[in-house]
Design a protein around this motif. Structure first.
Motif: not given
Length: 663
Positions: A122, A132, A202, A287
């Motif tokens: 990431k 992202c 996340e 994303y």
């Protein structure tokens, strides 16, 4: 250029079969490897040579990289294709292959290692400008730091293990109070599965689509994408249905997502086939989710809409050749949908199923492709993933592909172990899926907490099972009664004899009386109802009947001397003939005897001898075929005995724990 003429496939089942076919088409000699549990399996028969590498459990065979390399050297293979799963994303294995002077048909170890670490991946994607999801991916792994980060991100949040995949070590958390338990459970699961408990957080994208882009790169600086796949229909983060192209894709969005995927591959100097996965929200924001540094299970849908052979392309890139196609050459034609056929029981929380395959056949049809690695008569092993085949349909339009796939699945014979075949048909017929509106919340929204529930068999199907059983015994009687004409079997001095049997299905038992009323005609009585059945035609695994006034085609298999399975095109029902004097073993646990619900590995014991437990207490965790199942107490009482050992293989029905019930 790295020339090779022999390739070893470091995998099994449908994966190995699929790769072997493309390798042989490319003129390569193929070497299969197999465990003792896979001796004689189809992939070993398809290859030019096969070498045994160990015992049934994958940790003693398919996960032993040194044995695979040794097999390659012994066979004269100059290249190893890892397939997908097992060692395909193991950087150490890729390094060992190349250190042995062999060609690894896949990316280099550096790319595998980087993208296998979700936190590092990431960070690299953020640096490369790939969109992202906001989150936390830092080194501090204390619960306090993670809880504070979650508060900053905002709920709901997704807890994810940095290693591995397939939904393991992943938890969706809707509120702060649930986060500590989620962190502990995800970390524990990740350690057990991958040996690494590192987590990232996340922001949860609610009900997104899961859309992935197939990328390909060579060693000459060329990087292209081959369009996208929609893999939103998932259960427990495991994909069930995949399709190409995505139903809501536009040319503009495809260009943006494709460019982002290509940039992701360029950012890590990628080589070969890879998949960049994205979450796509309702506003068409996407994303980065992760990158799989291998061929994907669902790659056939891309092949069917592009006309390309991705495995053949892998071999070309591994040999040092430039890509034979450029981005402008890629055109998507029609629509393809793939379903994964699993040996599992949808009516029993999708527990993996084992046993012998009594029948397995998908009738040939235009636009239908079957990728499989099993045959009738083969045993489904408890050691490996429960997916036994992929069935893919292509047609000019999405709805035509969907309807073609439904028609094919309705005619599919898969008898023996339980399977998700009826579940797949149900999914494809749901209006939300038919309209192309499915998101990752589809299965939860459509099937709810209760999951998939198949309707119980009606009296008409009990009657059909009784007729099949009657005909089988009739044929056996004719074969034995050498001096008795066939037309006299089941006849007495007062006319036709009535035969009575007890059949059970889904916990219901019926006393059934069957009487032949004419040639191939029967009156079947049960539960106060009589069905008139005419047998119009019958072959090895299908029977056409007129039941009262309705003509029906029923698929069937005799899976044991007293067991029949019937497929209606929407459901599969099992019928067992009850033999007086035989008693079923009580496996419910109501007596305090707790047994394993499936073949697998006992990965955790949660109680000790002498411990008091309540109804629902978690006693143990059994894992099989990538699935963990909690074994819970059915009665309150005291643990009197622990009968199994953590880490041991346990059979279906094996004794795990004894509880002395409360008086």
């Amino acid at each position: 250029m790295q020339n090779f003429d022999t390739v070893l496939i470091a995998n099994r089942g449908e994966i190995a079969c699929r790769i072997i076919r493309s390798a042989q088409k490319s003129g390569l000699r193929t070497v299969a490897v197999y465990s003792e549990a896979d001796r004689g399996a189809p992939h070993t028969q398809l290859a030019d040579e096969a070498i045994c590498i160990g015992a049934g459990p994958s940790a003693q065979s398919y996960l032993l990289g040194d044995r695979i390399i040794e097999a390659a050297q012994k066979s004269g293979a100059q290249a190893i294709h890892p397939g997908y799963g097992f060692l395909s994303e193991n950087a150490g294995f890729a390094e060992a292959v190349e250190a042995a002077g062999l060609v690894f048909v896949g990316p280099d170890a550096r790319s595998i290692r980087l993208m296998g670490d979700k936190a590092a991946a990431k960070i690299r994607m953020i640096e490369a400008g790939v969109p992202c999801v906001p989150g936390y991916q830092e080194a501090d792994q204390s619960d306090e730091t993670l809880i504070a980060a979650a508060q900053k991100i905002g709920f709901p949040v997704m807890v994810k293990a940095t290693a591995g995949g397939g939904g393991r070590g992943m938890r969706l958390v809707h509120e702060a109070l649930a986060l500590p338990d989620a962190l502990g459970n995800a970390r524990s699961e990740a350690v057990n599965a991958f040996g690494d408990g590192t987590l990232i957080l996340e922001r949860a994208v609610v009900a997104p689509r899961h859309v992935e882009v197939q990328v390909f790169a060579d060693t000459h600086g060329n990087v292209i994408h081959l369009g996208e796949r929609d893999c939103s229909v998932q259960r427990r983060h495991q994909k069930v249905v995949e399709e190409a192209p995505c139903p809501v894709m536009t040319p503009q969005l495809r260009a943006r997502m494709g460019a982002a995927a290509v940039e992701a591959a360029r950012a890590i100097n990628y080589r070969g086939a890879g998949t960049v996965e994205f979450l796509l929200d309702a506003a068409q924001n996407f994303y980065f989710l992760e990158m799989n540094t291998r061929l994907q299970v669902e790659h056939p849908v891309t092949e069917m809409v592009t006309g390309l052979d991705l495995v053949e392309m892998q071999f070309q890139v591994a040999a040092g050749q430039p890509l034979a196609v450029a981005q402008d050459d890629i055109a998507l034609n029609g629509h393809a949908i793939e379903v994964r056929l699993y040996a599992e029981d949808p009516a029993n929380d999708f527990l993996p199923a084992t046993g012998r395959i009594a029948a397995w056949h998908v009738p040939a049809a235009e636009g239908i492709r079957v990728d499989s690695g099993v045959v009738a008569g083969q045993d489904i092993s408890p050691f490996y993933d429960p997916m036994v085949a992929k069935v893919i349909a292509w047609a000019p339009t999405r709805d035509a592909a969907r309807l073609s796939l439904i028609a094919s699945l309705r005619k599919t014979r898969f008898f023996g172990p339980a399977s998700n075949l009826p579940f797949l048909i149900d999914i494809l017929e749901r209006p939300v899926f038919a309209q192309g509106e499915a998101t990752t919340a589809f299965i939860a929204d459509e099937f709810g907490e209760s999951g998939f529930a198949q309707a119980q068999a009606g009296t008409d199907l009990f009657a059909v099972a009784a007729v099949l059983d009657f005909l089988a015994h009739h044929r056996a009687a004719v074969d034995l009664a050498i001096d008795v004409p066939a037309e006299l079997v089941n006849w007495g001095s007062t006319g036709t004899l009535a035969n009575s049997i007890d059949l059970s299905s889904d916990g219901e038992t019926q006393r059934i009386t069957i009487r032949a009323t004419a040639s191939a005609a029967y009156a079947v009585t049960l539960g106060g109802v009589t069905h008139d059945i005419d047998v119009l035609a019958q072959d090895r695994d299908a029977i056409r009947l007129r039941i009262d006034t309705r003509q029906r085609d029923i698929l069937f298999a005799r899976t044991a001397p007293n067991t029949w399975q019937l497929g209606t095109g929407r459901a599969i029902h099992t019928f067992e003939r009850h033999i007086p004097g035989e008693e079923d073993t009580d496996m419910s646990g109501q007596d305090g005897i707790v047994r394993s619900p499936m073949h697998g590995v006992l990965i955790e014991l949660c109680v000790e001898e002498g411990q008091e437990v309540a109804v629902g207490t978690r006693l143990a965790v059994v894992e099989a075929m990538k699935m963990q199942h909690d074994v819970r107490a059915a009665v309150a009482g005291q643990v009197a005995r622990i009968a199994a050992t953590t880490g041991a293989q346990v059979a279906d029905g094996a004794l795990l724990v004894e509880i002395t019930p409360q008086a």
